[in-house]
Design an enzyme around this catalytic site. Structure first.
Site, PDB file in Angstrom:
ATOM      1  N   GLY A  15      84.842 106.998  74.602  1.00 20.95           N
ATOM      2  CA  GLY A  15      85.868 106.127  74.020  1.00 20.95           C
ATOM      3  C   GLY A  15      87.202 106.222  74.737  1.00 20.95           C
ATOM      4  N   ASP A  58      79.176 103.114  77.168  1.00 19.22           N
ATOM      5  CA  ASP A  58      79.609 101.885  76.498  1.00 19.22           C
ATOM      6  C   ASP A  58      81.116 101.707  76.680  1.00 19.22           C
ATOM      7  OD1 ASP A  58      80.334 103.972  74.807  1.00 19.22           O
ATOM      8  OD2 ASP A  58      79.866 102.890  72.967  1.00 19.22           O
ATOM      9  N   GLU A  77      77.527 109.695  77.581  1.00 16.84           N
ATOM     10  CA  GLU A  77      76.895 109.200  76.346  1.00 16.84           C
ATOM     11  C   GLU A  77      75.401 109.473  76.266  1.00 16.84           C
ATOM     12  OE1 GLU A  77      79.072 107.584  78.114  1.00 16.84           O
ATOM     13  OE2 GLU A  77      80.635 106.789  76.797  1.00 16.84           O
ATOM     14  N   GLY A  84      84.962 109.146  71.041  1.00 16.43           N
ATOM     15  CA  GLY A  84      85.174 108.554  69.722  1.00 16.43           C
ATOM     16  C   GLY A  84      84.868 109.585  68.657  1.00 16.43           C
TER      17      GLY A  84
END
Ligand code: NAD
Length: 640
Positions: free
Chosen positions: A113, A144, A136, A64
């Site tokens: 992401g 996530d 992450e 992301g």
């Protein structure tokens, strides 16, 4: 050039991530555009499937875009980040539950992401350049975008290992870990995309796939399970430090780069998910509890500073020395109350069903479930396409992530084999619903195996034939716990008109073999009566008209008449193509006599029916015909 290209081409909804210089990192705007497109295509009949690919060779999507999160977060404004994450997670859920196939082509890096966009669809394609990771913990977050669900479902303790070491998976590893489905030569991708756009079904992907070679992670599974099975981060660290070798040193080195708080929370999330109520919604909810607090209380801003802003790669983590207190982990993962992540009900399907065995009965049953709003992923060793269903490349792929696994297979030996092969891929808490007709012993053995693995199990053989399967009017005879039966009831309502809870595991099969012992005998009686009527010069239609409304009536006569052109449509009107194959009737009669033997019951009619079907199938031309083809057999014979 736009950061993302969205269009329809032929029968495909097309999404191309187009920020190759930024490794196609996802911005909030890109997430919004993908979501709007998926919303529109969901009900657009012109769109058969969605293809997601990305520009450039280096990455599908490396994560992301976190620069804006850092800017706002360091100004004590956490709202932007929280909103971005919530929107992104809703998109991840939408992809996971999407009612049409979503096919993603994952070249180069797919991380963070990128996993959320590329790894929740139905056909996740990897090739020689693919490198998939959930790194992450290295920036003070937890895995996530729904990644925690896949980590919790990965074999053994592989999920903990991937989360804590940020290890990169190649194509073989990604398929082994459940992050990808098919390995396809990347040189073939453009042509496959063009064919999918021109209306080809996703099956062409399975045809183009080749085995990816051995998985290094699979080879390490025993070590991974030994060292990453601990309850807490400190247990895992202790295990690694007590056995110094190349594997443990490498794992320690990788973990030393990561935020201890993130690693401790990631372990907790994975462990909580592995309980009986595992689901994508639960995974995203837990992840969001962490990310909601990540800027204020976690290491996220420090992680970004060290990795992206100052690039000094020396983050000052909390709890850098010593253990992460359990209470701190609990605080990071406490429910959020009114701030909890809200997923849109409208985009959630009723659930995911893995359906194994798509023959005469299984295919129409699975179709009824798909039409009722379930996301049905089917697998059969022979059948390659069924309208309304997504067909998986393997039984394991069909059951992975499913809330319910349904089997509709020829016999107990095959059922046992399929369960042995797939159980490890089924998520804990899922319902296993076997609708095949099998021996009571196999039903009980599979029930014990499933229950030991934390699943609910129901044996629910059916009556009603292929007509009932297509019309959704089957009768289910169910065995299993009250809880398991209750979980299966909504499915029975779609596939059938009646379900009787007969007792504990195996009771459904007991009822079924008694029913089919009657059926075998009545079909023989009906067929021999028609053959006698023929020889007495009685018209078959007249015979039907009388018997179907007199005391000789039965299901064999009234609903499944063995005489062609008489009564409702049945296999007799189709050259005795099964229907219900004579071999399956032979199997059921064998099961009834086996059971009668075991409990010392006298069943002379059943024994005689078994003997007749055995002769018909094994010595005459009964194999491959419907069980009602006994009529031409009797018609051609003379009294012996
Ligand atoms: P079928 O032979 O048409 O279907 C069975 C399917 O299982 C086949 O398509 C086969 O390819 C598939 N299969 C076999 N091994 C497999 C494996 N390892 N993995 C995946 N798929 C595999 O049989 P059917 O008529 O659909 O019957 C299925 C079950 O339902 C049987 O147990 C039968 O006794 C029972 N049944 C059938 C009827 C009927 O009228 N046909 C009625 C009631 C119950």
């Amino acid at each position: 050039m736009a950061d993302i290209e969205i269009r329809t081409k032929g029968s495909a909804g097309r999404i191309t991530l187009n920020r190759p210089d930024a490794l196609n990192a996802l911005t909030r705007e890109m997430c919004g555009e993908i979501k709007s497109a998926l919303d529109a295509w969901q009900t657009d009949p012109a769109v058969a499937h969605v293809l997601i690919d990305a520009a450039g060779e280096r990455a599908f999507c490396a994560g992301g875009d976190i620069a804006e999160m850092y800017r706002t977060g360091t100004a004590d404004d956490y709202t932007y980040g929280r909103q971005f994450w919530a929107e992104e997670y809703r998109l991840n859920a939408q992809i996971f539950n999407y009612p049409k196939p979503i096919i993603s082509f994952l070249q180069g890096f797919t991380m963070g992401g990128g996993v959320g966009v590329g790894c929740h669809g139905t056909h996740r394609i990897v090739g020689a350049s693919s490198r998939i990771a959930m790194p992450e913990c290295g920036i003070g977050l937890v895995p996530d975008v729904g990644g925690s669900l896949m980590l919790a479902l990965a074999p053994g303790r592989l999920g903990e290992y991937l989360a804590l070491t940020s290890a990169r998976m190649d194509a073989a590893d990604a398929i082994y870990a459940g992050f990808a489905d098919l390995n396809i030569d990347e040189a073939l991708w453009p042509d496959l995309i063009a064919r999918l756009e021109s209306g080809a079904a996703p099956d062409i992907l399975t045809e183009a796939a080749t085995p990816p070679g051995p998985s290094a992670l699979q080879a390490q599974q025993a070590q991974i399970d030994r060292h990453f099975g601990g309850e807490r981060l400190s247990d895992i660290r202790t295990s690694l430090s007590h056995e110094p070798d190349a594997f443990t040193r490498d794992a320690e080195k990788r973990m030393a780069r990561n935020s201890p708080l993130s690693m401790a929370c990631a372990i907790d999330i994975i462990h909580r998910l592995r309980g009986p109520s595992i689901s994508m919604a639960k995974a995203l909810d837990l992840e969001y509890r962490f990310t909601f607090r990540a800027m204020e209380h976690g290491d996220f801003l420090e992680g970004i500073r060290a990795a992206i802003i100052d690039k000094d790669r020396t983050p000052h983590w909390q709890f850098a020395k010593g253990d992460v207190p359990a209470v701190t982990v609990s605080k990071m993962l406490m429910p959020l109350g009114k701030d909890a992540l809200e997923l849109e009900e409208a985009v959630m399907s009723k659930g995911k069903i893995g359906f194994i065995g798509l023959g005469n009965m299984g295919a129409p049953m699975a179709q009824n479930l798909a039409r009722a709003g379930y996301d049905v992923i089917g697998f059969d060793t022979v059948v390659e396409t069924v309208p309304d269903l997504t067909i998986a490349a393997s039984a394991a792929a069909a059951v992975a992530g499913a809330d319910v696994v349904i089997t509709m297979l020829p016999n107990g030996a095959i059922l046992r084999q399929v369960v042995d092969d797939t159980l490890q891929h089924v998520k804990p808490g899922a319902l296993l619903l076997d609708c095949s007709t099998v021996d009571v012993e196999s039903a009980r053995a599979v029930a014990a195996q499933a229950e030991a693995a934390g699943m609910l199990y129901v044996d629910a053989p059916v009556s009603g034939g292929i007509g009932g399967a297509a019309a959704g009017t089957l009768t289910f005879m169910a065995g299993g716990s009250a809880k398991a039966f209750a979980a299966a009831e909504p499915l029975f309502e779609i596939m059938g008109q009646k379900a009787v809870h007969c007792g504990e595991a195996g009771a459904g099969q007991a009822a079924k073999i008694c029913n089919n012992m009657i059926l075998g005998a009545t079909m023989i009686a009906t067929c021999e009566a028609f053959a006698l009527a023929d020889k007495l010069g009685l018209d078959r239609q007249k015979m039907f008209d009388v018997v179907s409304t007199s005391s000789g009536y039965s299901w064999s006569m009234n609903a499944y008449c063995p005489a062609p052109g008489v009564g409702p449509q049945s296999p007799a009107d189709n050259g005795y193509v099964p229907g219900f194959a004579a071999e399956l009737m032979l199997k059921d009669l064998g099961l009834s006599q086996q059971a009668a033997e075991a409990v010392n019951a006298d069943t002379p009619m059943g024994a005689q029916a078994l003997a007749l079907y055995r002769t018909f199938v094994e010595e005459e031309d009964g194999a491959g015909q419907d069980f009602s083809a006994m009529l031409p057999r009797f018609a051609a014979r003379e009294r012996s």
